[in-house]
Write a protein that holds these residues in place. Structure first.
Motif, PDB file in Angstrom:
ATOM      1  N   TYR A 136      78.378  21.944 -68.376  1.00  0.00           N
ATOM      2  CA  TYR A 136      77.949  23.128 -69.125  1.00  0.00           C
ATOM      3  C   TYR A 136      78.346  24.407 -68.382  1.00  0.00           C
ATOM      4  O   TYR A 136      78.802  25.380 -69.006  1.00  0.00           O
ATOM      5  CB  TYR A 136      76.440  23.101 -69.341  1.00  0.00           C
ATOM      6  CG  TYR A 136      75.928  24.279 -70.132  1.00  0.00           C
ATOM      7  CD1 TYR A 136      76.028  24.288 -71.524  1.00  0.00           C
ATOM      8  CD2 TYR A 136      75.373  25.388 -69.503  1.00  0.00           C
ATOM      9  CE1 TYR A 136      75.569  25.371 -72.264  1.00  0.00           C
ATOM     10  CE2 TYR A 136      74.913  26.469 -70.233  1.00  0.00           C
ATOM     11  CZ  TYR A 136      75.014  26.459 -71.605  1.00  0.00           C
ATOM     12  OH  TYR A 136      74.565  27.537 -72.334  1.00  0.00           O
ATOM     13  N   LEU A 137      78.182  24.416 -67.069  1.00  0.00           N
ATOM     14  CA  LEU A 137      78.552  25.589 -66.284  1.00  0.00           C
ATOM     15  C   LEU A 137      80.044  25.867 -66.396  1.00  0.00           C
ATOM     16  O   LEU A 137      80.472  27.029 -66.505  1.00  0.00           O
ATOM     17  CB  LEU A 137      78.156  25.387 -64.816  1.00  0.00           C
ATOM     18  CG  LEU A 137      78.397  26.572 -63.869  1.00  0.00           C
ATOM     19  CD1 LEU A 137      77.612  27.795 -64.331  1.00  0.00           C
ATOM     20  CD2 LEU A 137      78.010  26.194 -62.451  1.00  0.00           C
ATOM     21  N   THR A 138      80.859  24.816 -66.383  1.00  0.00           N
ATOM     22  CA  THR A 138      82.302  24.973 -66.556  1.00  0.00           C
ATOM     23  C   THR A 138      82.631  25.569 -67.915  1.00  0.00           C
ATOM     24  O   THR A 138      83.500  26.451 -68.036  1.00  0.00           O
ATOM     25  CB  THR A 138      83.009  23.614 -66.393  1.00  0.00           C
ATOM     26  OG1 THR A 138      82.717  23.075 -65.103  1.00  0.00           O
ATOM     27  CG2 THR A 138      84.518  23.764 -66.553  1.00  0.00           C
ATOM     28  N   MET A 139      81.941  25.111 -68.952  1.00  0.00           N
ATOM     29  CA  MET A 139      82.161  25.653 -70.294  1.00  0.00           C
ATOM     30  C   MET A 139      81.815  27.136 -70.347  1.00  0.00           C
ATOM     31  O   MET A 139      82.519  27.929 -70.986  1.00  0.00           O
ATOM     32  CB  MET A 139      81.325  24.865 -71.306  1.00  0.00           C
ATOM     33  CG  MET A 139      81.776  23.432 -71.501  1.00  0.00           C
ATOM     34  SD  MET A 139      80.616  22.468 -72.517  1.00  0.00           S
ATOM     35  CE  MET A 139      80.654  23.385 -74.046  1.00  0.00           C
ATOM     36  N   CYS A 140      80.737  27.528 -69.682  1.00  0.00           N
ATOM     37  CA  CYS A 140      80.337  28.941 -69.663  1.00  0.00           C
ATOM     38  C   CYS A 140      81.374  29.798 -68.947  1.00  0.00           C
ATOM     39  O   CYS A 140      81.687  30.912 -69.389  1.00  0.00           O
ATOM     40  CB  CYS A 140      78.975  29.092 -68.986  1.00  0.00           C
ATOM     41  SG  CYS A 140      77.588  28.472 -69.954  1.00  0.00           S
ATOM     42  N   ILE A 141      81.919  29.275 -67.845  1.00  0.00           N
ATOM     43  CA  ILE A 141      82.927  30.025 -67.098  1.00  0.00           C
ATOM     44  C   ILE A 141      84.199  30.190 -67.927  1.00  0.00           C
ATOM     45  O   ILE A 141      84.793  31.280 -67.977  1.00  0.00           O
ATOM     46  CB  ILE A 141      83.236  29.319 -65.759  1.00  0.00           C
ATOM     47  CG1 ILE A 141      82.007  29.378 -64.845  1.00  0.00           C
ATOM     48  CG2 ILE A 141      84.439  29.965 -65.074  1.00  0.00           C
ATOM     49  CD1 ILE A 141      82.161  28.580 -63.567  1.00  0.00           C
ATOM     50  N   VAL A 142      84.623  29.121 -68.597  1.00  0.00           N
ATOM     51  CA  VAL A 142      85.796  29.199 -69.468  1.00  0.00           C
ATOM     52  C   VAL A 142      85.559  30.194 -70.595  1.00  0.00           C
ATOM     53  O   VAL A 142      86.449  30.986 -70.959  1.00  0.00           O
ATOM     54  CB  VAL A 142      86.140  27.807 -70.038  1.00  0.00           C
ATOM     55  CG1 VAL A 142      87.235  27.904 -71.096  1.00  0.00           C
ATOM     56  CG2 VAL A 142      86.570  26.871 -68.917  1.00  0.00           C
ATOM     57  N   PHE A 143      84.353  30.188 -71.154  1.00  0.00           N
ATOM     58  CA  PHE A 143      84.011  31.121 -72.224  1.00  0.00           C
ATOM     59  C   PHE A 143      84.118  32.566 -71.743  1.00  0.00           C
ATOM     60  O   PHE A 143      84.685  33.420 -72.437  1.00  0.00           O
ATOM     61  CB  PHE A 143      82.589  30.825 -72.716  1.00  0.00           C
ATOM     62  CG  PHE A 143      82.041  31.874 -73.635  1.00  0.00           C
ATOM     63  CD1 PHE A 143      82.433  31.926 -74.964  1.00  0.00           C
ATOM     64  CD2 PHE A 143      81.129  32.814 -73.182  1.00  0.00           C
ATOM     65  CE1 PHE A 143      81.932  32.900 -75.812  1.00  0.00           C
ATOM     66  CE2 PHE A 143      80.613  33.782 -74.023  1.00  0.00           C
ATOM     67  CZ  PHE A 143      81.016  33.829 -75.348  1.00  0.00           C
ATOM     68  N   LEU A 144      83.572  32.866 -70.562  1.00  0.00           N
ATOM     69  CA  LEU A 144      83.613  34.224 -70.027  1.00  0.00           C
ATOM     70  C   LEU A 144      85.037  34.691 -69.765  1.00  0.00           C
ATOM     71  O   LEU A 144      85.358  35.877 -69.918  1.00  0.00           O
ATOM     72  CB  LEU A 144      82.798  34.308 -68.735  1.00  0.00           C
ATOM     73  CG  LEU A 144      81.284  34.205 -68.880  1.00  0.00           C
ATOM     74  CD1 LEU A 144      80.618  34.153 -67.509  1.00  0.00           C
ATOM     75  CD2 LEU A 144      80.732  35.380 -69.682  1.00  0.00           C
ATOM     76  N   MET A 145      85.904  33.756 -69.372  1.00  0.00           N
ATOM     77  CA  MET A 145      87.283  34.107 -69.029  1.00  0.00           C
ATOM     78  C   MET A 145      88.169  34.261 -70.258  1.00  0.00           C
ATOM     79  O   MET A 145      89.168  34.991 -70.214  1.00  0.00           O
ATOM     80  CB  MET A 145      87.878  33.058 -68.091  1.00  0.00           C
ATOM     81  CG  MET A 145      87.200  32.997 -66.724  1.00  0.00           C
ATOM     82  SD  MET A 145      87.861  31.669 -65.688  1.00  0.00           S
ATOM     83  CE  MET A 145      89.563  32.210 -65.491  1.00  0.00           C
ATOM     84  N   THR A 146      87.840  33.592 -71.337  1.00  0.00           N
ATOM     85  CA  THR A 146      88.730  33.569 -72.505  1.00  0.00           C
ATOM     86  C   THR A 146      88.207  34.358 -73.702  1.00  0.00           C
ATOM     87  O   THR A 146      89.005  34.778 -74.548  1.00  0.00           O
ATOM     88  CB  THR A 146      88.983  32.124 -72.952  1.00  0.00           C
ATOM     89  OG1 THR A 146      87.721  31.484 -73.253  1.00  0.00           O
ATOM     90  CG2 THR A 146      89.688  31.340 -71.851  1.00  0.00           C
ATOM     91  N   CYS A 147      86.906  34.565 -73.783  1.00  0.00           N
ATOM     92  CA  CYS A 147      86.329  35.249 -74.945  1.00  0.00           C
ATOM     93  C   CYS A 147      85.750  36.598 -74.533  1.00  0.00           C
ATOM     94  O   CYS A 147      84.973  36.678 -73.588  1.00  0.00           O
ATOM     95  CB  CYS A 147      85.232  34.402 -75.590  1.00  0.00           C
ATOM     96  SG  CYS A 147      85.836  32.860 -76.299  1.00  0.00           S
ATOM     97  N   LYS A 148      86.136  37.631 -75.239  1.00  0.00           N
ATOM     98  CA  LYS A 148      85.629  38.969 -74.985  1.00  0.00           C
ATOM     99  C   LYS A 148      84.857  39.460 -76.208  1.00  0.00           C
ATOM    100  O   LYS A 148      85.220  39.165 -77.349  1.00  0.00           O
ATOM    101  CB  LYS A 148      86.774  39.943 -74.702  1.00  0.00           C
ATOM    102  CG  LYS A 148      87.630  39.535 -73.505  1.00  0.00           C
ATOM    103  CD  LYS A 148      86.831  39.538 -72.220  1.00  0.00           C
ATOM    104  CE  LYS A 148      87.707  39.144 -71.035  1.00  0.00           C
ATOM    105  NZ  LYS A 148      86.930  39.063 -69.779  1.00  0.00           N
ATOM    106  N   PRO A 149      83.776  40.217 -75.991  1.00  0.00           N
ATOM    107  CA  PRO A 149      83.020  40.747 -77.134  1.00  0.00           C
ATOM    108  C   PRO A 149      83.908  41.628 -77.990  1.00  0.00           C
ATOM    109  O   PRO A 149      84.751  42.360 -77.467  1.00  0.00           O
ATOM    110  CB  PRO A 149      81.901  41.568 -76.466  1.00  0.00           C
ATOM    111  CG  PRO A 149      81.801  41.040 -75.078  1.00  0.00           C
ATOM    112  CD  PRO A 149      83.183  40.604 -74.703  1.00  0.00           C
ATOM    113  N   PRO A 150      83.765  41.577 -79.299  1.00  0.00           N
ATOM    114  CA  PRO A 150      84.580  42.428 -80.176  1.00  0.00           C
ATOM    115  C   PRO A 150      84.261  43.898 -79.939  1.00  0.00           C
ATOM    116  O   PRO A 150      83.109  44.276 -79.790  1.00  0.00           O
ATOM    117  CB  PRO A 150      84.163  41.978 -81.591  1.00  0.00           C
ATOM    118  CG  PRO A 150      82.833  41.311 -81.411  1.00  0.00           C
ATOM    119  CD  PRO A 150      82.837  40.707 -80.055  1.00  0.00           C
TER     120      PRO A 150
END
Length: 306
Positions: free
Chosen positions: A116-130
């Motif tokens: 889960y922590l890995t998924m959160c890190i990937v999310f922070l690196m690849t997804c930016k707030p609109p």
């Protein structure tokens, strides 16, 4: 009271919330925020999970998980007391829900926690707030144009936001600042923005810290005649930002926008006439003297100038 305020604000802005949740960033945030709930309650999966319940029911929360979720609710309510936009309310819920999920997954199984922590890190690196894309009357400066524009004419008053795209506080404040520009922009009172996350030289020149831990983003500064008269948040003697809420009401009061706008509007109507000294807009900061600059008589700023 804070919970009721959050609830009614959510209901009032429910149509906008639906639009946000349809965007990839919010869809992914929502899934990550309820991940533990889905794992704990999904038949076929929950039966294989560990549980500390006396009845052995692994498809329901044990007492420690309930305690963590209650603590999460308390933290969200405290943080949302200072939130001024629905984006901030929703953002706080997502942020602290992810933190709670990390704790819950690690407590359940270290392998699930790491996943889960890995998924959160990937999310922070690849997804930016609109980013905010609504109407506004704001001029966007670069490192080469800001100084020239502020000093172009001593009769123009500027309110400039120093921001960074990666800052959640700046992203939440974007709609508030845009609304202010729509209400108060005129020939003698203009609104600008400069991305100090991109232009480090501007941050150094105007002494705005861009550290991820800083509380100086966003920073609002008022310029008259190219000189800075005031800013919020203020900086104390130790170089730390004094806590300040970036609400529309606070900005209007602290920057004296109503009076400044009315006098600037009067001057813009008298084209070709030199404004009298008693007509000049004034900005009075607490514990400081008044400044009485003249206001340039020109057409309103275009919506954006990138």
């Amino acid at each position: 009271m804070a919970l009721l305020t959050t609830f009614f604000a959510f209901l009032y802005h429910l149509p906008r919330v639906y639009k946000w949740l349809l965007k990839p960033y919010y869809v992914a945030s929502l899934i990550l925020s309820v991940a533990f709930l889905m794992v704990r309650k999904t038949p076929g999966i929950c039966e294989h999970l560990a549980s500390q319940r006396e009845d052995g029911n692994s498809c329901d929360f044990d007492w420690r998980e309930v305690e963590i979720l209650m603590f999460l609710s308390a933290i969200v309510m405290m943080k949302n007391r200072r939130a001024i936009t629905v984006e901030q309310h929703v953002g706080n819920i997502f942020l602290f829900s992810k933190v709670a999920n990390v704790i819950l997954f690690f407590r359940l199984d270290i392998r699930m926690g790491l996943l889960y922590l890995t998924m959160c890190i990937v999310f922070l690196m690849t997804c930016k707030p609109p980013l905010y894309m609504g109407p506004e009357y704001i001029k966007y400066f670069s490192d080469k144009t800001i100084e020239e524009e502020l000093e172009r004419d001593s009769r123009v008053t500027w309110i400039v936001e120093f921001f960074a795209n990666w800052s959640p506080e700046c992203q939440s404040f974007a709609s508030v600042y845009a609304d202010l520009s729509l209400k108060y922009n005129c020939a003698g009172l203009k609104f600008g923005k400069v991305d100090v996350g991109r232009y480090g030289e501007v941050a150094n020149k105007y002494k705005v810290s861009t550290s991820p831990l800083t509380k100086q983003l966003p920073t609002l500064a008022l310029f008259q005649g190219g000189k800075e008269l005031m800013r919020r948040p203020q900086i104390d003697k130790k170089g730390r930002a004094v806590s300040w809420t970036f609400s529309e009401e606070n900005i209007i009061r602290e920057f004296n926008l109503n009076e400044l706008y009315q006098k600037s509007k009067k001057l813009s109507k008298n084209k070709g006439e030199k404004p009298a000294e008693d007509q000049l807009p004034t900005v009075l900061e607490k514990d400081e003297t008044e400044a009485e600059p003249e206001v340039q008589e020109e057409e309103s700023e275009s919506k954006k100038d990138k």
